[in-house]
Design an enzyme around this catalytic site. Structure first.
Site, PDB file in Angstrom:
ATOM      1  N   CYS A 294      26.983 -44.980  55.055  1.00  0.00           N
ATOM      2  CA  CYS A 294      26.288 -46.225  54.692  1.00  0.00           C
ATOM      3  C   CYS A 294      25.930 -46.205  53.218  1.00  0.00           C
ATOM      4  O   CYS A 294      25.684 -45.138  52.642  1.00  0.00           O
ATOM      5  CB  CYS A 294      25.010 -46.389  55.511  1.00  0.00           C
ATOM      6  SG  CYS A 294      25.253 -46.546  57.284  1.00  0.00           S
TER       7      CYS A 294
ATOM      8  N   GLU B  44      54.818 -58.028  61.662  1.00  0.00           N
ATOM      9  CA  GLU B  44      54.172 -56.777  61.273  1.00  0.00           C
ATOM     10  C   GLU B  44      55.260 -55.736  61.001  1.00  0.00           C
ATOM     11  O   GLU B  44      56.228 -55.632  61.761  1.00  0.00           O
ATOM     12  CB  GLU B  44      53.244 -56.295  62.392  1.00  0.00           C
ATOM     13  CG  GLU B  44      52.660 -54.913  62.214  1.00  0.00           C
ATOM     14  CD  GLU B  44      51.799 -54.794  60.975  1.00  0.00           C
ATOM     15  OE1 GLU B  44      52.134 -53.959  60.115  1.00  0.00           O
ATOM     16  OE2 GLU B  44      50.800 -55.545  60.858  1.00  0.00           O
TER      17      GLU B  44
ATOM     18  N   CYS C 286      39.526 -58.270  53.829  1.00  0.00           N
ATOM     19  CA  CYS C 286      38.512 -57.205  53.837  1.00  0.00           C
ATOM     20  C   CYS C 286      38.184 -56.740  52.428  1.00  0.00           C
ATOM     21  O   CYS C 286      37.486 -55.740  52.243  1.00  0.00           O
ATOM     22  CB  CYS C 286      38.987 -56.018  54.680  1.00  0.00           C
ATOM     23  SG  CYS C 286      40.532 -55.273  54.118  1.00  0.00           S
TER      24      CYS C 286
END
Length: 503
Positions: free
Chosen positions: A86, A338, A413
């Site tokens: 984190c 893909e 992302c």
């Protein structure tokens, strides 16, 4: 003109932090020179010792917080400062969402040079205990004491911990049980330097909606001493456990999993769902680690695709087909492309299990396969892309522009590569309409986004100049709302427009 570097290694300086970097570190300016400081927050005044100096930036270590941010909080995790999992526990969750929105906005403005406002981030109802998959490395310290936990920042040194606060509790229970078993029977942990030792990683996978749990023990060899005891202890101490799997990785590498897997107890996979879709999740299968937020992400992609049941959709970088199948229930036909063959095999199985007869999966390079589809008479109305962090290859973007779908839905992302790719598409006949950040990974610096791009058509696209003095705005309102703009366009031009197409 060459920039003068105002600091040198070892200097002690005071500066104000004005933003966060992509890895969650504070960013400030000292005499116009950029300084990165881990553990600091926007609007904080800090004293810093310079530890590294480069041509365009410096790195400093936090010495003292002179003025703290109102959003600073005490980290809940006891090993937060040592662990690299984190980066933002010292920032309130409200503050995290604000900073992640700013991260996306900065990328859109500074990298993409786009006139596009990032919407408020779709946050998590519960920002803790969300990871349905967790892998814990095992090692021994210098004294030979077993360490299981997470890697320290930018290292392969294991930070020992009893639990991870962002992981589902079942994963923590697996880790604790394996630790007890290793200590009781003196089972060795793997040593990356020597290649000796048995247990490399402990992994847990949790079916959030099904309640099913899988334990995976990753070893350097085939034989596991006292494996029967391990299985019984896991069954006793891990609620919901249905499967125990061993993965064998004999290579001296830092890659977590090897190619060989065997089932020690129960089925080879667990079941879970996303929306109305069900999935079988094996030890090595990809599945979104935050099930609750993944549904928000996919629902937003579905909203932006604006499907009526008549459309043909192409999903580029489709992976195991989760987004493809999510859209297939609302489209006429979906094609997933893909380049990774095992992912395509999983996608086909997922389509079969969910009885999605209108989803077809193609193994290949999208830059090659898209023109083939076009030549075969396929005219996609919507193209969806969900690329890795590096973003889309330019040849793929060019192929999408050549196919000319009405809408492109970009799932990202990485705000930086998203902004770069949106800028490319704006130069090739598309307009970025809306950018919606989604917080898939609370307490970390990562943020996902879903963006809608619309094809500019000379017959359908108009520029409308709106003078604010013609709208009923008070002095305090500097911008017109979507409803006011739609009303204005309808009155002046007799056109009905959706909020999605106002930029």
């Amino acid at each position: 003109m060459k920039q003068i570097i105002p600091v040198k290694q070892g200097d002690n300086i005071t500066l104000t932090i004005n933003g966060l970097g992509s890895s969650g570190e504070g960013v400030g300016k000292y005499e116009g020179f950029t300084v990165f400081v881990k553990g600091t927050l926007p609007e904080e005044e800090v004293r810093v010792k310079i530890t590294l100096v480069k041509k365009s930036y410096a790195v400093g270590a936090l010495e003292e917080i002179v003025k703290a941010s109102a959003e600073r909080v005490e980290p809940a995790c006891p090993v937060y400062k040592e662990c690299g999992g984190c980066q933002l526990q010292h920032l309130s969750y409200k503050g995290q969402l604000a900073c992640k929105r700013q991260q996306v906005q900065d990328a859109l403005t500074r990298i993409g040079h786009l006139d596009l406002e990032a919407l408020p981030v779709l946050g998590a109802a519960e920002p803790w205990s969300y990871r349905n998959k967790m892998q814990f490395p095992a090692a021994a310290d210098a004294e030979g004491v077993l360490q299981i936990g997470c890697y320290a920042t930018a290292t392969h040194s294991v930070v020992d911990t009893d639990a991870c606060m962002i992981s589902k509790e079942a994963n923590n229970a697996i880790m604790k049980t394996v630790r007890t078993w290793m200590q009781h029977y003196n089972i060795s942990a793997y040593d990356e330097k020597t290649g000796k030792g048995l247990v490399r990683h402990i992994m847990g996978r949790v079916g959030v909606h099904s309640g099913e749990v899988m334990a995976v023990i990753i070893t350097s060899g085939y034989d596991i001493p006292h494996r029967g005891v391990l299985i019984e202890w896991l069954k006793r101490h891990v609620p919901g456990l249905v499967s125990v799997v061993q993965n064998i990785n004999k290579k001296q590498t830092n890659v977590v999993m090897g190619s060989k897997t065997r089932v020690l107890y129960g089925p080879e996979s667990i079941k879970d769902s996303l929306g109305s879709l069900s999935f079988h999740i094996s030890a090595q299968a990809f599945f979104q680690v935050n099930s609750e937020q993944a549904e928000k992400l996919y629902n937003k992609a579905l909203e932006f695709a604006a499907l009526s049941g008549k459309e043909t959709v192409v999903d580029v970088y489709c992976g195991t087909g989760t987004i493809s199948l999510y859209l297939a229930r609302h489209a006429k036909q979906v094609y997933g492309i893909e380049i990774v063959a095992p992912a395509i095999e999983n996608a086909k199985k997922n389509a079969e299990e969910n009885k999605c007869a209108n989803a077809e999966f193609i193994c290949g390079d999208a830059a090659v396969e898209l023109p083939k589809l076009l030549a075969g008479g396929v005219r996609p109305d919507v193209v969806v892309v969900d690329p890795p962090r590096a973003g889309c290859e330019q040849k793929v973007l060019a192929a999408i522009a050549e196919v000319q779908p009405e809408r492109v839905v970009y799932v990202s992302c990485n705000p930086a590569s998203l902004a770069r790719d949106l800028a490319f598409m704006e130069q090739h006949g598309y307009k970025a309409i809306v950018a919606q950040p989604v917080d898939m990974f609370p307490m970390t610096s990562h943020v996902e986004s879903v963006c809608l791009l619309s094809k500019l058509n000379a017959k359908q696209h108009i520029e409308v100049e709106i003078k604010t003095d013609e709208l009923d705005l008070t002095a305090a309102e500097s911008k017109a709302t979507y409803d006011e703009i739609k009303g204005y366009v309808l009155e002046k031009h007799e056109l009905k427009v959706s909020s999605l197409y106002i930029s």
